[in-house]
Design an enzyme around this catalytic site. Structure first.
Site, PDB file in Angstrom:
ATOM      1  N   LYS A 197       2.753  10.441  -0.336  1.00  0.00           N
ATOM      2  CA  LYS A 197       1.891  10.913   0.759  1.00  0.00           C
ATOM      3  C   LYS A 197       2.580  11.825   1.765  1.00  0.00           C
ATOM      4  CE  LYS A 197      -2.028   7.877   0.811  1.00  0.00           C
ATOM      5  NZ  LYS A 197      -2.860   6.943   1.535  1.00  0.00           N
TER       6      LYS A 197
ATOM      7  N   LYS B 179       2.333   2.091  -5.237  1.00  0.00           N
ATOM      8  CA  LYS B 179       3.101   1.630  -6.409  1.00  0.00           C
ATOM      9  C   LYS B 179       2.348   1.904  -7.706  1.00  0.00           C
ATOM     10  CE  LYS B 179       3.258  -2.436  -4.463  1.00  0.00           C
ATOM     11  NZ  LYS B 179       2.793  -2.132  -3.109  1.00  0.00           N
TER      12      LYS B 179
ATOM     13  N   GLN C  10       2.021  -5.977  -2.970  1.00  0.00           N
ATOM     14  CA  GLN C  10       2.409  -6.021  -1.554  1.00  0.00           C
ATOM     15  C   GLN C  10       3.760  -5.297  -1.360  1.00  0.00           C
ATOM     16  OE1 GLN C  10       1.434  -9.449  -2.868  1.00  0.00           O
ATOM     17  NE2 GLN C  10      -0.586  -8.598  -2.598  1.00  0.00           N
TER      18      GLN C  10
ATOM     19  N   GLY D 108      -4.325  -4.450  -4.264  1.00  0.00           N
ATOM     20  CA  GLY D 108      -5.281  -3.438  -4.701  1.00  0.00           C
ATOM     21  C   GLY D 108      -4.510  -2.213  -5.126  1.00  0.00           C
ATOM     22  N   HIS D 109      -4.693  -1.800  -6.358  1.00  0.00           N
ATOM     23  CA  HIS D 109      -4.055  -0.575  -6.828  1.00  0.00           C
ATOM     24  C   HIS D 109      -5.153   0.442  -7.102  1.00  0.00           C
ATOM     25  CE1 HIS D 109      -0.140  -2.572  -8.501  1.00  0.00           C
ATOM     26  NE2 HIS D 109      -0.174  -2.481  -7.196  1.00  0.00           N
TER      27      HIS D 109
ATOM     28  N   THR E  85       2.866 -12.523   3.090  1.00  0.00           N
ATOM     29  CA  THR E  85       2.092 -13.146   2.034  1.00  0.00           C
ATOM     30  C   THR E  85       2.898 -14.352   1.513  1.00  0.00           C
ATOM     31  OG1 THR E  85       0.738 -12.729   0.077  1.00  0.00           O
ATOM     32  CG2 THR E  85       2.934 -11.677   0.119  1.00  0.00           C
TER      33      THR E  85
ATOM     34  N   ASP F  25       0.815  -1.220   0.000  1.00  0.00           N
ATOM     35  CA  ASP F  25       0.000   0.000   0.000  1.00  0.00           C
ATOM     36  C   ASP F  25       0.849   1.271   0.000  1.00  0.00           C
ATOM     37  OD1 ASP F  25      -2.254  -1.736   0.255  1.00  0.00           O
ATOM     38  OD2 ASP F  25      -1.832  -1.851   2.395  1.00  0.00           O
TER      39      ASP F  25
HETATM   40  P1  IMP Z   1      -2.624 -12.968   1.915  1.00  0.00           P
HETATM   41  O1  IMP Z   1      -1.684 -12.385   0.924  1.00  0.00           O
HETATM   42  O2  IMP Z   1      -4.072 -12.737   1.601  1.00  0.00           O
HETATM   43  O3  IMP Z   1      -2.319 -14.409   2.231  1.00  0.00           O
HETATM   44  O4  IMP Z   1      -2.394 -12.188   3.306  1.00  0.00           O
HETATM   45  C1  IMP Z   1      -1.181 -12.280   4.039  1.00  0.00           C
HETATM   46  C2  IMP Z   1      -0.815 -10.939   4.666  1.00  0.00           C
HETATM   47  O5  IMP Z   1      -0.497 -10.012   3.639  1.00  0.00           O
HETATM   48  C3  IMP Z   1      -1.953 -10.294   5.467  1.00  0.00           C
HETATM   49  O6  IMP Z   1      -1.379  -9.582   6.552  1.00  0.00           O
HETATM   50  C4  IMP Z   1      -2.563  -9.314   4.478  1.00  0.00           C
HETATM   51  O7  IMP Z   1      -3.204  -8.239   5.126  1.00  0.00           O
HETATM   52  C5  IMP Z   1      -1.316  -8.843   3.752  1.00  0.00           C
HETATM   53  N1  IMP Z   1      -1.588  -8.349   2.397  1.00  0.00           N
HETATM   54  C6  IMP Z   1      -1.879  -9.090   1.308  1.00  0.00           C
HETATM   55  N2  IMP Z   1      -2.042  -8.288   0.235  1.00  0.00           N
HETATM   56  C7  IMP Z   1      -1.821  -7.022   0.663  1.00  0.00           C
HETATM   57  C8  IMP Z   1      -1.797  -5.753  -0.005  1.00  0.00           C
HETATM   58  O8  IMP Z   1      -1.997  -5.621  -1.219  1.00  0.00           O
HETATM   59  N3  IMP Z   1      -1.526  -4.683   0.786  1.00  0.00           N
HETATM   60  C9  IMP Z   1      -1.250  -4.793   2.113  1.00  0.00           C
HETATM   61  N4  IMP Z   1      -1.260  -5.956   2.765  1.00  0.00           N
HETATM   62  C10 IMP Z   1      -1.528  -7.062   2.042  1.00  0.00           C
END
Ligand code: IMP
Length: 444
Positions: A330, A16, A223, A40-41, A238, A13
């Site tokens: 930011k 990017k 991520q 999420g972008h 992740t 977040d």
């Molecule tokens: P997963 O990727 O859904 O397995 O989640 C594993 C960890 O990565 C968790 O703490 C999620 O909140 C975090 N996470 C996964 N994708 C994102 C992202 O795009 N932004 C921020 N945190 C993420």
């Protein structure tokens, strides 16, 4: 023209999408190399806001071919829906290419992700429940389905007949959930294949041909470094490798084909999900960052945990990604804070440490050591040069750059493409790095 990697230096977040968007003019290909629809972008184009989870943000530029690389885990349902949404808003999605070797997130992966998290009740990882971990686990177990499998109905049936009973045994036996029906899954997956067939291909070959022709390829991480499966705060990470090295395996590009690595970071920090976070703020300042920074997850809508910037993790992230320059996002969110703190080290069990600990337990015990900077009142969102910024804001950016040891080339003061300060022109970053290295050597 070579390849550029855009990588997050924090817990994701970092903005990017905006970095990719700014570079888009000069690139022909934008590639996602890991993760899935957990990402999420958010991209703001004039009055339009686009929220993308899977399709690379380059899709918004007609001259770019967006690629979903082999390192991504693809939920075909999300991909089909996202392309339909983009089409409905007038974006041509015929250019989107998906690696035939990318793994498929199946409904049982999503079910298992949710079930495993509920079972950990109280000690969850806080995943996005998108099936990311279980899909990557099947890839490592060599029982995953790849996008190419969606195009081969009989082979697909065989694979499903092998894997689904195993998944059902766990779903029903361990978690008491409904089993999946092989026939229904097969029908669904064949339909996905039919709808995505024209997008599925050998993306490694496409990229190698493009690089051989001198076209500029942008590899876009999802991520961030601290969520990396190997280099992040395991197990609160992740299941893929967001670090720049992940771009090589996740896209089929060699290390020497990568010419620059642009690290993206925010002027403060955020984290979604569980795990240690030494500079987290649970006070008025934390609320300021949450509300002014609109720090709510793009994918899950969850509140992000907010805190001060951490230079210990920055130095680590710069090193493991071999970052060549930085985009700082930011900065405008920090206006109106009476003072700004910068974490410059930790106290772990009473001893000072300036290095990122390998152990997540040590990180959980780390107490931040702060340097305090004066805040500023002025709103930065209309400013377009470093000279216009309040002297306090400039001092803070200089301190971040000093800590990073590489140039901060871009400073963002708002979500719009135009709300960006170009800090270093071509040629300057190297000069500034050399200057900083000299300063440090003199200080030592
Ligand atoms: P997963 O990727 O859904 O397995 O989640 C594993 C960890 O990565 C968790 O703490 C999620 O909140 C975090 N996470 C996964 N994708 C994102 C992202 O795009 N932004 C921020 N945190 C993420």
């Amino acid at each position: 023209m070579p390849a550029t990697v855009v990588v997050g230096l924090q817990w994701g977040d970092e903005g990017k999408g905006k970095a990719t968007d700014l570079l888009a003019e000069s690139v022909s290909w934008v590639v996602r190399y890991q993760g899935g629809d957990n990402a999420g972008h958010t991209i703001v184009l004039g009055d339009e806001v686009f929220k993308l989870h899977l399709v690379p943000s380059g899709v918004l530029h007609p001259h770019i071919t967006p690629i979903i690389g082999n390192g991504v885990v693809v939920n075909p349902r999300t991909l089909i829906d996202e392309m339909a949404m983009l089409s409905a808003r007038g974006i041509d999605v015929a250019r989107v290419r998906v690696s035939a070797a990318a793994h498929v997130i199946m409904p049982y992966h999503v079910a298992l992700d949710g079930a495993m998290e509920s079972r950990l009740a109280g000690d969850e990882l806080g995943t996005t429940h998108r099936g990311i971990g279980p899909a990557y686990a099947d890839r490592a177990w060599r029982i995953g389905l790849r996008m190419s499998d969606l195009l081969d109905a009989s082979g697909l049936r065989m694979r499903l007949e092998r894997v689904v009973p195993e998944k059902n045994a766990v779903l029903a036996g361990t978690y008491g959930l409904q089993p999946f029906d092989v026939g229904e899954l097969h029908e669904l997956a064949v339909e996905w294949g039919r709808r995505l067939a024209r997008h599925i291909c050998d993306t490694t070959r496409l990229l190698q041909e493009a690089l051989a022709e001198g076209q500029h390829v942008l590899l876009e991480g999802a991520q961030g470094t601290l969520l990396d499966l190997d280099h992040g705060t395991y197990p609160y990470v992740t299941s893929s490798n967001p670090v720049a090295g992940g771009a090589c395996t996740g896209a089929g590009v060699g290390p020497l084909q990568i010419d620059q690595v642009i690290g993206v970071m925010k002027a403060y920090s955020t984290r979604v999900g569980a795990g240690p976070y030494p500079t987290e703020l649970d006070d008025e300042t934390g609320r300021h960052l949450l509300e002014r920074g609109r720090e709510f997850g793009t994918t899950t809508g969850r509140r992000r945990r907010c805190g001060w910037f951490d230079t210990v993790s920055l130095r680590y992230a710069v090193a493991v990604n071999s970052v060549s320059s930085i985009m700082l996002n930011k900065l405008d969110i920090l206006s109106r804070l009476p003072e700004i703190r910068l974490c410059v080290g930790y106290l772990v069990d009473g001893s000072r440490s300036d290095t990122w600990p390998l152990s997540v337990d040590a990180l959980a015990r780390a107490e931040p050591v702060y340097e305090t900077f004066p805040g500023w009142e002025a709103e930065l969102s209309g400013m377009r040069s470093m000279e216009e910024l309040p002297v306090e804001a400039r001092a803070y950016v200089d301190a971040l750059e000093e800590a990073a040891g590489v140039p901060i080339a871009l400073v963002s003061v708002g979500p719009e493409r135009t709300q960006t300060i170009v800090r270093a022109g071509p040629g300057e970053p190297a000069d500034r790095t050399a200057r900083m290295q000299r300063t440090r050597a003199n200080a030592a």
